[in-house]
Design an enzyme around this catalytic site. Structure first.
Site, short mmCIF file in Angstrom:
data_model
loop_
_atom_site.label_atom_id
_atom_site.label_comp_id
_atom_site.label_asym_id
_atom_site.label_seq_id
_atom_site.Cartn_x
_atom_site.Cartn_y
_atom_site.Cartn_z
CG ASN A 10 -8.96 -5.92 35.25
OD1 ASN A 10 -8.62 -6.78 36.05
ND2 ASN A 10 -9.36 -6.21 34.03
CG HIS A 13 -3.21 -9.08 36.88
ND1 HIS A 13 -3.18 -10.36 36.35
CD2 HIS A 13 -3.39 -8.24 35.83
CE1 HIS A 13 -3.32 -10.28 35.04
NE2 HIS A 13 -3.45 -9.01 34.70
NE ARG A 21 2.86 -20.00 47.50
CZ ARG A 21 3.59 -19.49 48.50
NH1 ARG A 21 3.09 -19.42 49.71
NH2 ARG A 21 4.81 -19.08 48.29
CG HIS A 48 -11.37 -11.44 31.56
ND1 HIS A 48 -10.37 -11.33 30.62
CD2 HIS A 48 -12.26 -12.33 31.03
CE1 HIS A 48 -10.65 -12.09 29.58
NE2 HIS A 48 -11.79 -12.73 29.81
NE ARG A 50 -7.90 -15.60 30.29
CZ ARG A 50 -7.48 -14.90 29.25
NH1 ARG A 50 -7.28 -13.60 29.35
NH2 ARG A 50 -7.21 -15.47 28.11
NE ARG A 54 -5.08 -17.18 31.90
CZ ARG A 54 -4.57 -16.80 30.73
NH1 ARG A 54 -3.83 -15.72 30.66
NH2 ARG A 54 -4.78 -17.51 29.65
CG HIS A 55 -7.25 -13.66 36.42
ND1 HIS A 55 -8.53 -13.50 35.99
CD2 HIS A 55 -6.44 -13.26 35.39
CE1 HIS A 55 -8.52 -13.03 34.77
NE2 HIS A 55 -7.27 -12.88 34.35
CD GLU A 75 -12.07 -6.93 31.09
OE1 GLU A 75 -11.30 -7.91 31.04
OE2 GLU A 75 -11.67 -5.77 31.20
CB THR A 106 -7.54 -9.45 26.26
OG1 THR A 106 -8.08 -9.85 27.53
CG2 THR A 106 -8.61 -9.55 25.20
CD GLU A 156 -12.36 -1.60 27.91
OE1 GLU A 156 -13.40 -1.76 28.58
OE2 GLU A 156 -11.23 -1.94 28.31
CG HIS A 195 -5.01 -4.55 27.02
ND1 HIS A 195 -3.70 -4.88 26.97
CD2 HIS A 195 -5.68 -5.68 27.37
CE1 HIS A 195 -3.57 -6.17 27.25
NE2 HIS A 195 -4.75 -6.68 27.50
N GLY A 196 -3.13 -2.08 28.99
CA GLY A 196 -1.73 -1.65 29.02
C GLY A 196 -1.51 -0.23 29.52
N GLY A 217 -5.72 -2.29 34.97
CA GLY A 217 -5.47 -3.35 35.94
C GLY A 217 -4.00 -3.56 36.26
CG HIS A 218 -0.06 -5.92 34.43
ND1 HIS A 218 1.12 -5.38 33.98
CD2 HIS A 218 0.26 -7.09 35.02
CE1 HIS A 218 2.11 -6.20 34.29
NE2 HIS A 218 1.61 -7.26 34.91
#
Ligand code: PXP
Length: 241
Positions: A10, A13, A21, A48, A50, A54-55, A75, A106, A156, A195-196, A217-218
């Site tokens: 993912n 990020h 910026r 994703h 959204r 935001r990204h 997503e 999420t 998922e 996730h996570g 992802g993160h």
């Protein structure tokens, strides 16, 4: 022999850093991030889009739907507008996720049972044009069954809670993940998880029965910073005479 678990990377990020910026910098470049991920072994790219953008931006979806060399997993929230985008840009997979504007990420799975009436025609519409559908759900038998009934190809399973828990509560959540995975497989659904997940929990998630795919992802973007900062500072040091 146990099958290999497909790794979906993912890259949200990477886009987060760009959007800090306002998208005015030429770096980081998402297509380069895709290339690096695939070189490293990513078998799928996940983004994703959204509602608050935001990204990932709509333009990213447009570009990646053309140039992504591995399957693209989009997503998205279950809204008419997002279905329109999916129909236009045709990702290989759509993963329906719940979305709240103020959330940091999420937070929890979809309530497929509650949203059944609204989501069923969306699943049908996207399925008809060859897009595979997964539902991002809590590891609950009820949600697995609703995902099966709605005609999804995969679930998922949300691993985010399990990752954060400790002790007996973590054990209990793991059991929920196992039960949900076994039941999903029994119903003929593909089992995905995400996730996570960090290095530690990815080692543990290997043991989830019937797991076919993870989306991460993160942690990967954070590890990339940890592993790569020394090299980028070294390059900058060299440039500054
Ligand atoms: N799967 C789903 C459905 C998600 O919403 C997310 C977060 O965007 C992920 C996987 C990846 O989670 P993380 O960034 O914590 O690895």
């Amino acid at each position: 022999m146990k099958h290999k678990i497909r790794l979906g990377v993912n890259i949200d990020h990477v886009a987060t850093l760009r959007q800090v910026r306002g998208g005015t910098t030429p770096y980081p470049n998402l297509v380069d991030a895709v290339k690096a991920s695939v070189k490293g072994g990513a078998e799928q790219i996940t983004i994703h889009l959204r509602e608050d953008r935001r990204h990932i931006q709509l333009e990213d979806l447009k570009v990646l739907s053309k140039v992504c060399p591995v399957p693209l997993n989009l997503e998205m929230a279950a809204t008419a507008q997002m279905v329109k985008f999916a129909k236009k840009y045709r990702p290989d997979w759509v993963c329906f996720v719940p979305e709240k504007r103020a959330e940091l990420t999420t937070e929890g799975g979809l309530d497929v049972k509650k949203g059944f009436k609204k989501m069923a025609p969306m699943v049908e519409k996207l399925g008809r044009i060859g897009i595979e559908i997964s539902m991002f759900i809590e590891p609950s038998i009820e949600q697995v069954e609703a995902s099966y009934e709605i005609g999804a190809d995969a679930v998922e399973l949300h691993t985010g809670k399990w990752v954060l828990l400790t002790g007996a509560k973590k054990e209990k959540e793991w059991k929920r993940l196992v039960d949900a995975a076994v039941w999903a497989n029994y119903l003929g659904l593909n089992v995905h998880a995400g996730h996570g997940l960090d290095y530690h929990h990815s080692k543990l998630i290997n043991k989830l029965p019937f797991l076919q795919e993870v989306n991460i992802g993160h942690s990967l973007i954070c590890y990339a910073l940890e592993d790569g900062l020394q090299e980028s500072v070294r390059k900058m040091r060299k440039i500054l005479k």
